[in-house]
Scaffold this motif. Structure first.
Motif, short mmCIF file in Angstrom:
data_model
loop_
_atom_site.label_atom_id
_atom_site.label_comp_id
_atom_site.label_asym_id
_atom_site.label_seq_id
_atom_site.Cartn_x
_atom_site.Cartn_y
_atom_site.Cartn_z
N ASP A 1 -2.02 7.98 13.29
CA ASP A 1 -0.64 8.41 13.43
C ASP A 1 0.14 8.05 12.17
O ASP A 1 -0.15 7.04 11.51
N LEU A 2 1.14 8.85 11.84
CA LEU A 2 1.91 8.63 10.62
C LEU A 2 2.55 7.25 10.60
O LEU A 2 2.64 6.62 9.53
N HIS A 3 2.98 6.76 11.75
CA HIS A 3 3.60 5.43 11.81
C HIS A 3 2.64 4.34 11.35
O HIS A 3 3.07 3.33 10.77
N ASP A 4 1.36 4.54 11.59
CA ASP A 4 0.35 3.55 11.20
C ASP A 4 -0.17 3.79 9.78
O ASP A 4 -0.37 2.85 9.01
N SER A 5 -0.37 5.03 9.42
CA SER A 5 -0.97 5.35 8.13
C SER A 5 -0.04 5.10 6.95
O SER A 5 -0.49 4.70 5.87
N ILE A 6 1.25 5.33 7.13
CA ILE A 6 2.17 5.26 6.00
C ILE A 6 2.20 3.88 5.36
O ILE A 6 2.31 3.75 4.14
N GLU A 7 2.06 2.83 6.16
CA GLU A 7 2.05 1.48 5.61
C GLU A 7 0.86 1.27 4.68
O GLU A 7 0.96 0.60 3.64
N LYS A 8 -0.28 1.83 5.06
CA LYS A 8 -1.48 1.69 4.23
C LYS A 8 -1.37 2.53 2.96
O LYS A 8 -1.87 2.14 1.90
N VAL A 9 -0.71 3.66 3.06
CA VAL A 9 -0.47 4.49 1.88
C VAL A 9 0.42 3.74 0.90
O VAL A 9 0.19 3.74 -0.32
N VAL A 10 1.45 3.09 1.42
CA VAL A 10 2.33 2.28 0.58
C VAL A 10 1.55 1.14 -0.08
O VAL A 10 1.73 0.84 -1.27
N GLY A 11 0.66 0.51 0.68
CA GLY A 11 -0.14 -0.57 0.14
C GLY A 11 -1.00 -0.11 -1.03
O GLY A 11 -1.15 -0.82 -2.02
N ALA A 12 -1.56 1.09 -0.91
CA ALA A 12 -2.37 1.65 -2.00
C ALA A 12 -1.51 1.90 -3.23
O ALA A 12 -1.93 1.64 -4.37
N ALA A 13 -0.30 2.40 -3.01
CA ALA A 13 0.61 2.65 -4.14
C ALA A 13 0.99 1.33 -4.81
O ALA A 13 1.07 1.25 -6.05
N GLU A 14 1.23 0.30 -4.00
CA GLU A 14 1.60 -1.00 -4.54
C GLU A 14 0.47 -1.58 -5.39
O GLU A 14 0.71 -2.14 -6.47
N GLN A 15 -0.75 -1.45 -4.93
CA GLN A 15 -1.89 -1.90 -5.73
C GLN A 15 -1.96 -1.14 -7.05
O GLN A 15 -2.30 -1.71 -8.09
N GLY A 16 -1.63 0.15 -6.98
CA GLY A 16 -1.60 0.95 -8.20
C GLY A 16 -0.57 0.46 -9.19
O GLY A 16 -0.83 0.41 -10.40
N VAL A 17 0.60 0.10 -8.68
CA VAL A 17 1.65 -0.45 -9.54
C VAL A 17 1.16 -1.71 -10.23
O VAL A 17 1.34 -1.90 -11.44
N GLU A 18 0.54 -2.60 -9.47
CA GLU A 18 0.04 -3.86 -10.03
C GLU A 18 -0.98 -3.61 -11.14
O GLU A 18 -0.99 -4.31 -12.16
N LYS A 19 -1.82 -2.62 -10.94
CA LYS A 19 -2.84 -2.31 -11.94
C LYS A 19 -2.24 -1.82 -13.26
O LYS A 19 -2.85 -1.98 -14.32
N THR A 20 -1.06 -1.20 -13.19
CA THR A 20 -0.45 -0.71 -14.44
C THR A 20 -0.09 -1.85 -15.38
O THR A 20 0.06 -1.62 -16.59
N LYS A 21 0.04 -3.05 -14.85
CA LYS A 21 0.35 -4.19 -15.72
C LYS A 21 -0.79 -4.45 -16.70
O LYS A 21 -0.57 -5.00 -17.80
N ASP A 22 -2.00 -4.07 -16.32
CA ASP A 22 -3.17 -4.31 -17.17
C ASP A 22 -3.57 -3.09 -17.99
O ASP A 22 -4.63 -3.07 -18.62
N MET A 23 -2.70 -2.08 -17.98
CA MET A 23 -2.99 -0.85 -18.73
C MET A 23 -2.18 -0.78 -20.02
O MET A 23 -1.05 -1.26 -20.09
N VAL A 24 -2.77 -0.16 -21.01
CA VAL A 24 -2.07 0.16 -22.25
C VAL A 24 -1.56 1.59 -22.13
O VAL A 24 -2.32 2.51 -21.82
N ALA A 25 -0.26 1.77 -22.32
CA ALA A 25 0.32 3.10 -22.17
C ALA A 25 -0.23 4.05 -23.22
O ALA A 25 -0.31 3.71 -24.41
N THR A 26 -0.62 5.24 -22.78
CA THR A 26 -1.16 6.25 -23.70
C THR A 26 -0.33 7.53 -23.68
O THR A 26 -0.72 8.53 -24.27
N THR A 27 0.81 7.49 -22.99
CA THR A 27 1.68 8.66 -22.94
C THR A 27 3.12 8.20 -22.80
O THR A 27 3.39 7.05 -22.44
N GLY A 28 4.06 9.07 -23.11
CA GLY A 28 5.47 8.74 -22.96
C GLY A 28 5.98 7.79 -24.03
O GLY A 28 5.30 7.47 -25.01
N LYS A 29 7.20 7.29 -23.80
CA LYS A 29 7.85 6.40 -24.78
C LYS A 29 7.06 5.11 -24.98
O LYS A 29 7.02 4.55 -26.07
#
Length: 211
Positions: free
Chosen positions: A147-175
């Protein structure tokens, strides 16, 4: 989640995005030109006004597609093109569905991501909003039976992990590309915005749960 609830959800999301401007500006000043937060505020302020007025849509997908068009025409810059594409392409992909479900969310995220790829901006791992969107999309696809009520929290968790991983990335696009190794250690502002969009959706959906 029906059409009316989707409109109310996006009004809530828009308010949360506007409130995030100071934080997004501060983060962007570290690796960009500091205008990401202002662009987000401008675009989502317009969305808030648009949805709060005499707004009409035929289904949840139509709501999201019209939000995308408003972002494309009012936010400006690369962020306007990227987030506008996410909502417009993703929304069009689920137009015709009466309810916003986990399956519809998965299709929305996948098609929005495909649209962003086609714009030629970046790939996953380039320290952009894609690094939050792509894992969120994969998580939603893996949760179709929930159900969307249950899945959305896990989707957010995946996005949050993605944000954390960007700290260890070197930017290759944009400013931030000009900083090279100096962009290490900082999260990507666009990825943070993507996470806030999803977390705000999750907050609204949770508030609608029966006691």
């Amino acid at each position: 989640m029906n059409t009316r609830e989707t409109v109310e959800m996006m009004i809530y999301v828009s308010r949360k995005m506007v409130e995030a401007e100071p934080m997004l500006t501060e983060v962007d000043q570290a690796i960009g030109d500091g205008d990401h937060g202002l662009g987000i505020e401008r675009g989502f302020s317009n969305v808030h006004t648009y949805l709060s007025g005499n707004f009409d849509a035929k289904d949840p997908g139509d709501v999201l597609a019209k939000v995308g068009t408003k972002l494309l025409t009012t936010m400006g810059g690369a962020s306007g093109a990227i987030f506008g594409t996410l909502f417009r392409n993703g929304g069009k992909a689920i137009t015709g569905s009466d309810e916003l479900t986990t399956a519809a969310l998965a299709q929305f995220l996948e098609t929005g991501l495909e649209g962003i790829y086609k714009r030629g901006g970046a790939d996953e791992g380039a320290k952009t909003m894609i690094d939050a969107l792509a894992p969120a999309s994969r998580a939603a696809r893996a949760l179709l039976s929930e159900d969307l009520h249950d899945s959305i929290e896990k989707v957010v968790g995946a996005a949050e992990q993605g944000v954390e991983k960007t700290k260890d990335m070197v930017a290759t696009t944009g400013k931030a590309k000009t900083l090279g190794e100096r962009s290490l250690g900082y999260p990507d502002p666009g990825a943070i915005s993507m996470r806030i969009i999803l977390s705000s959706m999750s907050e609204f959906i949770a508030m609608g749960e029966p006691a």
